[in-house]
Motif scaffolding. Sequence first.
Motif, PDB file in Angstrom:
ATOM      1  N   ALA A  44      48.506  35.517  36.354  1.00 40.60           N
ATOM      2  CA  ALA A  44      47.571  36.133  35.411  1.00 40.60           C
ATOM      3  C   ALA A  44      46.575  35.139  34.817  1.00 40.60           C
ATOM      4  CB  ALA A  44      48.351  36.808  34.284  1.00 40.60           C
ATOM      5  N   ASP A  45      46.768  33.858  35.080  1.00 39.42           N
ATOM      6  CA  ASP A  45      45.905  32.819  34.515  1.00 39.42           C
ATOM      7  C   ASP A  45      44.525  32.884  35.172  1.00 39.42           C
ATOM      8  OD1 ASP A  45      44.567  30.489  33.768  1.00 39.42           O
ATOM      9  OD2 ASP A  45      46.378  29.273  33.831  1.00 39.42           O
ATOM     10  N   GLU A  46      43.532  33.244  34.398  1.00 39.59           N
ATOM     11  CA  GLU A  46      42.174  33.415  34.927  1.00 39.59           C
ATOM     12  C   GLU A  46      41.530  32.111  35.363  1.00 39.59           C
ATOM     13  OE1 GLU A  46      39.622  36.105  32.728  1.00 39.59           O
ATOM     14  OE2 GLU A  46      41.407  37.093  31.910  1.00 39.59           O
ATOM     15  N   PHE A  48      43.121  30.110  37.283  1.00 40.27           N
ATOM     16  CA  PHE A  48      43.688  29.939  38.621  1.00 40.27           C
ATOM     17  C   PHE A  48      43.285  31.077  39.548  1.00 40.27           C
ATOM     18  CE2 PHE A  48      47.463  31.108  41.313  1.00 40.27           C
ATOM     19  CZ  PHE A  48      47.184  30.229  42.338  1.00 40.27           C
ATOM     20  N   LEU A  49      43.515  32.301  39.114  1.00 41.10           N
ATOM     21  CA  LEU A  49      43.273  33.475  39.949  1.00 41.10           C
ATOM     22  C   LEU A  49      42.251  34.359  39.256  1.00 41.10           C
ATOM     23  CD1 LEU A  49      44.157  34.758  42.592  1.00 41.10           C
ATOM     24  CD2 LEU A  49      46.015  35.876  41.364  1.00 41.10           C
ATOM     25  N   ASN A  50      41.075  34.431  39.835  1.00 43.23           N
ATOM     26  CA  ASN A  50      39.979  35.186  39.227  1.00 43.23           C
ATOM     27  C   ASN A  50      39.112  35.805  40.314  1.00 43.23           C
ATOM     28  OD1 ASN A  50      38.013  33.153  40.052  1.00 43.23           O
ATOM     29  ND2 ASN A  50      38.882  31.887  38.423  1.00 43.23           N
ATOM     30  N   GLU A  51      38.058  36.476  39.883  1.00 43.59           N
ATOM     31  CA  GLU A  51      37.184  37.193  40.808  1.00 43.59           C
ATOM     32  C   GLU A  51      36.559  36.270  41.853  1.00 43.59           C
ATOM     33  OE1 GLU A  51      37.651  39.630  37.139  1.00 43.59           O
ATOM     34  OE2 GLU A  51      37.265  37.518  37.517  1.00 43.59           O
ATOM     35  N   GLN A  52      36.170  35.075  41.442  1.00 44.56           N
ATOM     36  CA  GLN A  52      35.530  34.168  42.391  1.00 44.56           C
ATOM     37  C   GLN A  52      36.521  33.652  43.438  1.00 44.56           C
ATOM     38  OE1 GLN A  52      32.103  33.612  42.539  1.00 44.56           O
ATOM     39  NE2 GLN A  52      32.810  32.946  44.553  1.00 44.56           N
ATOM     40  N   VAL A  53      37.749  33.413  43.037  1.00 41.60           N
ATOM     41  CA  VAL A  53      38.778  32.981  43.996  1.00 41.60           C
ATOM     42  C   VAL A  53      38.988  34.061  45.058  1.00 41.60           C
ATOM     43  CG1 VAL A  53      41.242  32.443  44.262  1.00 41.60           C
ATOM     44  CG2 VAL A  53      39.927  31.429  42.390  1.00 41.60           C
ATOM     45  N   ILE A  54      39.099  35.305  44.633  1.00 38.96           N
ATOM     46  CA  ILE A  54      39.279  36.413  45.576  1.00 38.96           C
ATOM     47  C   ILE A  54      38.050  36.558  46.453  1.00 38.96           C
ATOM     48  CG2 ILE A  54      39.612  38.914  45.780  1.00 38.96           C
ATOM     49  CD1 ILE A  54      42.132  37.291  44.932  1.00 38.96           C
ATOM     50  N   ALA A  55      36.869  36.439  45.865  1.00 38.02           N
ATOM     51  CA  ALA A  55      35.628  36.527  46.645  1.00 38.02           C
ATOM     52  C   ALA A  55      35.594  35.463  47.737  1.00 38.02           C
ATOM     53  CB  ALA A  55      34.425  36.383  45.719  1.00 38.02           C
ATOM     54  N   ASP A  56      36.009  34.257  47.399  1.00 30.87           N
ATOM     55  CA  ASP A  56      36.021  33.167  48.377  1.00 30.87           C
ATOM     56  C   ASP A  56      37.077  33.395  49.467  1.00 30.87           C
ATOM     57  OD1 ASP A  56      33.993  31.954  46.923  1.00 30.87           O
ATOM     58  OD2 ASP A  56      35.337  30.518  45.944  1.00 30.87           O
ATOM     59  N   LEU A  57      38.250  33.897  49.071  1.00 29.78           N
ATOM     60  CA  LEU A  57      39.321  34.131  50.045  1.00 29.78           C
ATOM     61  C   LEU A  57      38.979  35.241  51.040  1.00 29.78           C
ATOM     62  CD1 LEU A  57      42.645  34.030  47.963  1.00 29.78           C
ATOM     63  CD2 LEU A  57      41.953  32.436  49.760  1.00 29.78           C
ATOM     64  N   TYR A  58      38.290  36.282  50.552  1.00 26.97           N
ATOM     65  CA  TYR A  58      38.110  37.478  51.362  1.00 26.97           C
ATOM     66  C   TYR A  58      36.656  37.770  51.740  1.00 26.97           C
ATOM     67  CZ  TYR A  58      42.975  38.197  50.403  1.00 26.97           C
ATOM     68  OH  TYR A  58      44.337  38.018  50.333  1.00 26.97           O
ATOM     69  N   GLY A  59      35.743  36.907  51.347  1.00 16.19           N
ATOM     70  CA  GLY A  59      34.350  37.091  51.726  1.00 16.19           C
ATOM     71  C   GLY A  59      33.724  38.341  51.138  1.00 16.19           C
ATOM     72  N   PHE A  67      40.416  43.211  38.535  1.00 17.77           N
ATOM     73  CA  PHE A  67      41.761  42.723  38.220  1.00 17.77           C
ATOM     74  C   PHE A  67      42.410  43.655  37.212  1.00 17.77           C
ATOM     75  CE2 PHE A  67      40.723  38.814  40.238  1.00 17.77           C
ATOM     76  CZ  PHE A  67      41.920  38.147  40.454  1.00 17.77           C
ATOM     77  N   PHE A  68      43.689  43.891  37.403  1.00 19.83           N
ATOM     78  CA  PHE A  68      44.487  44.664  36.460  1.00 19.83           C
ATOM     79  C   PHE A  68      45.741  43.844  36.195  1.00 19.83           C
ATOM     80  CE2 PHE A  68      42.066  47.402  39.238  1.00 19.83           C
ATOM     81  CZ  PHE A  68      41.378  48.207  38.347  1.00 19.83           C
ATOM     82  N   ARG A  69      45.840  43.282  35.014  1.00 20.33           N
ATOM     83  CA  ARG A  69      46.989  42.451  34.640  1.00 20.33           C
ATOM     84  C   ARG A  69      47.936  43.293  33.787  1.00 20.33           C
ATOM     85  NH1 ARG A  69      42.411  39.349  35.039  1.00 20.33           N
ATOM     86  NH2 ARG A  69      42.650  37.446  36.272  1.00 20.33           N
ATOM     87  N   ILE A  70      49.189  43.371  34.217  1.00 20.97           N
ATOM     88  CA  ILE A  70      50.169  44.241  33.562  1.00 20.97           C
ATOM     89  C   ILE A  70      51.369  43.387  33.150  1.00 20.97           C
ATOM     90  CG2 ILE A  70      51.475  46.392  33.776  1.00 20.97           C
ATOM     91  CD1 ILE A  70      49.621  46.976  36.262  1.00 20.97           C
TER      92      ILE A  70
END
Length: 120
Positions: A44-46, A48-59, A67-70
Amino acid sequence: MPDHTQNPPLLGDFAIEVRSKNAGPFWVTMETFMKDSVGYSIAADETFLNEQVIADLYGVDAAQVQFFRIPALNVVKISFPRPVTQGGIHDRDIHAGQHHVPLATLKVPERHLTDNTRVA
Protein backbone atom coordinates in the motif's frame (compact mmCIF):
# COMPACT_ATOMS: atom_id res chain seq x y z
CA MET A 1 9.04 -15.92 5.28
CA PRO A 2 11.69 -16.58 2.64
CA ASP A 3 15.38 -16.04 3.39
CA HIS A 4 16.36 -12.73 1.76
CA THR A 5 20.00 -12.69 2.77
CA GLN A 6 21.04 -13.49 -0.82
CA ASN A 7 18.21 -12.14 -2.97
CA PRO A 8 16.04 -9.07 -2.53
CA PRO A 9 12.48 -9.94 -1.53
CA LEU A 10 9.71 -9.79 -4.11
CA LEU A 11 6.25 -8.36 -3.55
CA GLY A 12 4.84 -11.87 -3.96
CA ASP A 13 6.92 -13.07 -1.01
CA PHE A 14 4.68 -11.03 1.28
CA ALA A 15 1.42 -12.14 -0.33
CA ILE A 16 -0.93 -15.05 0.10
CA GLU A 17 -1.82 -14.53 -3.54
CA VAL A 18 -1.24 -12.04 -6.34
CA ARG A 19 -3.69 -12.54 -9.16
CA SER A 20 -4.99 -10.88 -12.28
CA LYS A 21 -8.15 -11.23 -14.29
CA ASN A 22 -10.04 -9.48 -16.98
CA ALA A 23 -12.54 -6.90 -15.86
CA GLY A 24 -14.44 -6.87 -19.11
CA PRO A 25 -12.97 -6.66 -22.60
CA PHE A 26 -11.17 -3.39 -21.98
CA TRP A 27 -9.80 -3.56 -18.40
CA VAL A 28 -7.46 -5.70 -16.32
CA THR A 29 -7.73 -6.00 -12.54
CA MET A 30 -4.95 -7.25 -10.30
CA GLU A 31 -5.25 -8.02 -6.62
CA THR A 32 -2.59 -8.50 -3.97
CA PHE A 33 -3.82 -10.45 -0.96
CA MET A 34 -1.10 -9.75 1.58
CA LYS A 35 -0.27 -12.19 4.40
CA ASP A 36 -0.48 -9.59 7.15
CA SER A 37 -0.40 -5.88 7.96
CA VAL A 38 3.38 -5.77 7.42
CA GLY A 39 3.01 -7.02 3.85
CA TYR A 40 0.05 -4.73 3.31
CA SER A 41 2.08 -1.73 4.45
CA ILE A 42 4.62 -2.53 1.71
CA ALA A 43 2.01 -3.06 -1.03
CA ALA A 44 0.00 0.00 0.00
CA ASP A 45 3.04 2.30 0.23
CA GLU A 46 2.60 4.85 -2.55
CA THR A 47 6.33 5.51 -2.67
CA PHE A 48 6.82 1.87 -3.71
CA LEU A 49 3.69 0.88 -5.63
CA ASN A 50 1.90 3.64 -7.50
CA GLU A 51 0.35 4.54 -10.83
CA GLN A 52 3.68 5.26 -12.51
CA VAL A 53 5.16 1.92 -11.43
CA ILE A 54 2.19 0.08 -12.94
CA ALA A 55 2.37 2.22 -16.08
CA ASP A 56 6.03 1.31 -16.50
CA LEU A 57 5.44 -2.41 -15.84
CA TYR A 58 2.51 -2.75 -18.22
CA GLY A 59 3.01 -0.01 -20.80
CA VAL A 60 -0.18 1.86 -19.94
CA ASP A 61 -1.00 5.49 -19.20
CA ALA A 62 -0.40 6.26 -15.52
CA ALA A 63 -3.37 8.63 -15.50
CA GLN A 64 -5.69 5.69 -16.21
CA VAL A 65 -4.35 3.36 -13.49
CA GLN A 66 -6.69 3.01 -10.52
CA PHE A 67 -5.69 1.84 -7.02
CA PHE A 68 -8.02 0.56 -4.34
CA ARG A 69 -6.32 0.06 -0.97
CA ILE A 70 -8.35 -1.98 1.52
CA PRO A 71 -6.48 -2.11 4.85
CA ALA A 72 -9.15 -4.09 6.71
CA LEU A 73 -8.53 -6.98 4.29
CA ASN A 74 -4.79 -6.42 3.64
CA VAL A 75 -5.66 -6.10 -0.06
CA VAL A 76 -4.49 -3.73 -2.77
CA LYS A 77 -6.49 -3.86 -5.99
CA ILE A 78 -5.19 -2.26 -9.20
CA SER A 79 -7.11 -1.72 -12.44
CA PHE A 80 -6.00 -0.36 -15.79
CA PRO A 81 -7.12 -0.43 -19.42
CA ARG A 82 -6.00 -3.52 -21.31
CA PRO A 83 -3.21 -2.69 -23.75
CA VAL A 84 -4.97 -4.99 -26.26
CA THR A 85 -8.72 -5.55 -26.32
CA GLN A 86 -9.75 -8.94 -24.95
CA GLY A 87 -10.02 -11.47 -27.76
CA GLY A 88 -8.36 -9.15 -30.27
CA ILE A 89 -5.95 -10.55 -32.84
CA HIS A 90 -2.92 -9.52 -30.72
CA ASP A 91 -4.36 -10.65 -27.38
CA ARG A 92 -2.03 -13.31 -25.92
CA ASP A 93 -3.86 -13.72 -22.60
CA ILE A 94 -7.62 -13.59 -23.16
CA HIS A 95 -8.46 -13.94 -19.46
CA ALA A 96 -5.59 -11.67 -18.28
CA GLY A 97 -4.60 -14.55 -16.01
CA GLN A 98 -0.85 -14.02 -16.45
CA HIS A 99 -0.71 -10.23 -16.09
CA HIS A 100 0.07 -10.52 -12.36
CA VAL A 101 3.56 -11.98 -12.90
CA PRO A 102 5.47 -8.67 -13.30
CA LEU A 103 3.69 -7.31 -10.21
CA ALA A 104 4.37 -10.40 -8.08
CA THR A 105 8.05 -10.37 -9.08
CA LEU A 106 8.53 -6.68 -8.35
CA LYS A 107 11.59 -6.31 -6.09
CA VAL A 108 10.93 -4.64 -2.76
CA PRO A 109 13.65 -2.03 -2.17
CA GLU A 110 15.62 -2.21 1.06
CA ARG A 111 14.19 1.11 2.24
CA HIS A 112 10.72 -0.47 2.43
CA LEU A 113 11.80 -3.29 4.67
CA THR A 114 11.69 -3.28 8.43
CA ASP A 115 13.14 -5.66 10.99
CA ASN A 116 9.78 -7.48 10.85
CA THR A 117 10.21 -8.27 7.15
CA ARG A 118 13.81 -9.50 7.27
CA VAL A 119 14.82 -13.06 8.00
CA ALA A 120 18.23 -13.62 9.53
